[in-house]
Design a protein around this motif. Structure first.
Motif, mmCIF file in Angstrom:
data_model
loop_
_atom_site.group_PDB
_atom_site.id
_atom_site.type_symbol
_atom_site.label_atom_id
_atom_site.label_comp_id
_atom_site.label_asym_id
_atom_site.label_seq_id
_atom_site.Cartn_x
_atom_site.Cartn_y
_atom_site.Cartn_z
ATOM 1 N N UNK A 106 0.828 -1.221 0.000
ATOM 2 C CA UNK A 106 0.000 0.000 0.000
ATOM 3 C C UNK A 106 0.855 1.261 0.000
ATOM 4 N N UNK A 107 1.889 1.311 0.820
ATOM 5 C CA UNK A 107 2.618 2.556 1.023
ATOM 6 C C UNK A 107 3.894 2.682 0.191
ATOM 7 N N UNK A 108 4.458 1.565 -0.259
ATOM 8 C CA UNK A 108 5.742 1.622 -0.967
ATOM 9 C C UNK A 108 5.585 1.280 -2.454
ATOM 10 N N UNK A 109 4.951 0.155 -2.754
ATOM 11 C CA UNK A 109 4.912 -0.337 -4.140
ATOM 12 C C UNK A 109 3.791 0.292 -4.953
ATOM 13 N N UNK A 110 2.586 0.309 -4.406
ATOM 14 C CA UNK A 110 1.447 0.851 -5.161
ATOM 15 C C UNK A 110 1.693 2.265 -5.692
ATOM 16 N N UNK A 111 2.260 3.183 -4.905
ATOM 17 C CA UNK A 111 2.482 4.535 -5.437
ATOM 18 C C UNK A 111 3.443 4.588 -6.625
ATOM 19 N N UNK A 289 10.941 -5.067 -13.945
ATOM 20 C CA UNK A 289 10.441 -4.722 -12.612
ATOM 21 C C UNK A 289 11.582 -4.665 -11.596
ATOM 22 N N UNK A 290 12.503 -5.617 -11.676
ATOM 23 C CA UNK A 290 13.645 -5.630 -10.748
ATOM 24 C C UNK A 290 14.462 -4.347 -10.897
ATOM 25 N N UNK A 291 14.763 -3.981 -12.127
ATOM 26 C CA UNK A 291 15.558 -2.771 -12.359
ATOM 27 C C UNK A 291 14.797 -1.528 -11.925
ATOM 28 N N UNK A 292 13.492 -1.483 -12.206
ATOM 29 C CA UNK A 292 12.693 -0.305 -11.863
ATOM 30 C C UNK A 292 12.614 -0.112 -10.351
ATOM 31 N N UNK A 293 12.283 -1.176 -9.612
ATOM 32 C CA UNK A 293 12.170 -1.046 -8.160
ATOM 33 C C UNK A 293 13.519 -0.733 -7.525
ATOM 34 N N UNK A 294 14.578 -1.321 -8.054
ATOM 35 C CA UNK A 294 15.920 -1.033 -7.529
ATOM 36 C C UNK A 294 16.257 0.445 -7.713
ATOM 37 N N UNK A 295 15.926 0.964 -8.868
ATOM 38 C CA UNK A 295 16.221 2.378 -9.147
ATOM 39 C C UNK A 295 15.390 3.300 -8.260
ATOM 40 N N UNK A 296 14.097 3.006 -8.126
ATOM 41 C CA UNK A 296 13.228 3.880 -7.333
ATOM 42 C C UNK A 296 13.604 3.848 -5.841
ATOM 43 N N UNK A 297 13.974 2.692 -5.341
ATOM 44 C CA UNK A 297 14.382 2.603 -3.934
ATOM 45 C C UNK A 297 15.687 3.356 -3.698
ATOM 46 N N UNK A 298 16.600 3.289 -4.675
ATOM 47 C CA UNK A 298 17.862 4.014 -4.553
ATOM 48 C C UNK A 298 17.621 5.514 -4.547
ATOM 49 N N UNK A 299 16.643 5.965 -5.334
ATOM 50 C CA UNK A 299 16.318 7.389 -5.385
ATOM 51 C C UNK A 299 15.770 7.885 -4.053
ATOM 52 N N UNK A 300 15.012 7.007 -3.358
ATOM 53 C CA UNK A 300 14.455 7.377 -2.062
ATOM 54 C C UNK A 300 15.549 7.490 -0.992
ATOM 55 N N UNK A 301 16.664 6.779 -1.262
ATOM 56 C CA UNK A 301 17.756 6.804 -0.288
ATOM 57 C C UNK A 301 17.477 5.903 0.866
#
Length: 301
Positions: A106-111, A289-301
């Motif tokens: 709900x809070x991490x992936x869906x957005x 999906x693996x590359x996308x989530x890895x990139x977005x999590x890295x951006x969040x720090x």
């Protein structure tokens, strides 16, 4: 070999792993009697008993065990054959199923999904939001996000972000009831906990190598982080929350962290891992999906 028995072998694998004719029937959209007939055909063709059946349990016979191992390998090879075609596609496409804990989903992936769909218009995504672990094979999962300190052996994966917990309240609540200066001060406050077991109300804190455990009390408990966040925002008390749930409300000043100089110790903390089953050919949609989530999590720090 009689190739018409291949579907029966596939059902046999599912029956062994589910230990239930009825469960397999529900998953496959057929009747339990159809599953039973499928197993009977196999046993008749092979001239041996594959399963010992009682009213309460199924177990493999001595002969059935190697049959099961070979049949399971057959299914895995079939999946790899399908995946190998997908891995050669230049354009990532197809359906992708992710197993995700409810709060993380709900809070991490869906957005993040709208941007993903814009980047990959030919990939469809099914989020399975469940806190129990789903099986990659039996439940048809492509990727799983799990909070753990040690992923299961045999799985491939990468850590995406740490999952930590904090306790929070609104400025209005603290103005009315006072701001705790030590964990002991929580004894006189209304505390909002997970509520799944009595241990969830025993909050643990650590600072400078010292650990304190406090038995908290409150009129409200909820095993959904979104509900606890909402209760905190309604000035109902001091609530325990994953940081990823509280981050936006903290940034907007709706809530503030309590006892920020103490580490709140939760059994639900760890690393958020992105995991996938071992295979030789990764479909392009999975890699996307693996590359996308890895990139977005890295951006969040």
């Amino acid at each position: 070999m009689n190739i018409t028995l291949l579907p029966d072998l596939a059902l046999f694998v599912h029956v062994v792993e589910q230990e239930s004719f009825s469960a397999v029937a529900r998953q496959c959209g057929i009747t339990p009697s159809a599953v039973s007939r499928s197993i009977s055909r196999l046993e008749q063709e092979m001239g041996c008993k594959l399963l010992h059946r009682t009213t309460r349990k199924l177990r493999l016979s001595d002969v059935g065990r190697p049959v099961y191992e070979h049949a399971r390998a057959m299914l895995e090879a079939a999946r790899e054959a399908v995946d190998s075609a997908s891995s050669e596609q230049e354009v990532a496409q197809g359906r992708l199923t992710l197993s995700v804990p409810k709060a993380v989903g709900r809070f991490v992936i869906h957005p993040l999904m709208l941007e993903f769909f814009n980047c990959y218009p030919k990939i469809d995504v099914c989020l399975r939001l469940e806190d129990r672990y789903l099986d990659f094979v039996d439940d048809g999962i492509d990727l799983a996000l799990r909070i753990t300190s040690s992923p299961s052996p045999g799985l491939h994966g990468k850590p995406l972000m740490p999952v930590t917990h904090i306790i929070c309240a609104t400025p209005a609540y603290l103005q009315q009831y006072g701001t705790p200066q030590t964990p002991q001060d929580l004894r006189v406050h209304s505390c909002i906990s997970l509520g799944e077991s009595p241990a969830d109300a025993r909050w643990k804190f650590r600072r400078d190598g010292k650990t304190e455990t406090i038995q908290t009390h409150g009129r409200y408990a909820a095993n959904h982080t979104g509900v606890r966040l909402d209760a905190v925002k309604q000035h109902s008390g001091i609530g325990s929350l994953p940081l990823f749930t509280a981050r936006d409300a903290l940034a907007q000043g709706e809530i503030v962290q309590v006892l920020a100089d103490w580490e709140f110790i939760s059994s639900y903390s760890g690393q958020l891992w992105l995991l996938w089953a071992s295979n030789k050919h990764m479909p392009a949609r999975m890699r996307a999906m693996i590359d996308y989530l890895s990139r977005k999590m890295a951006e969040k720090g």
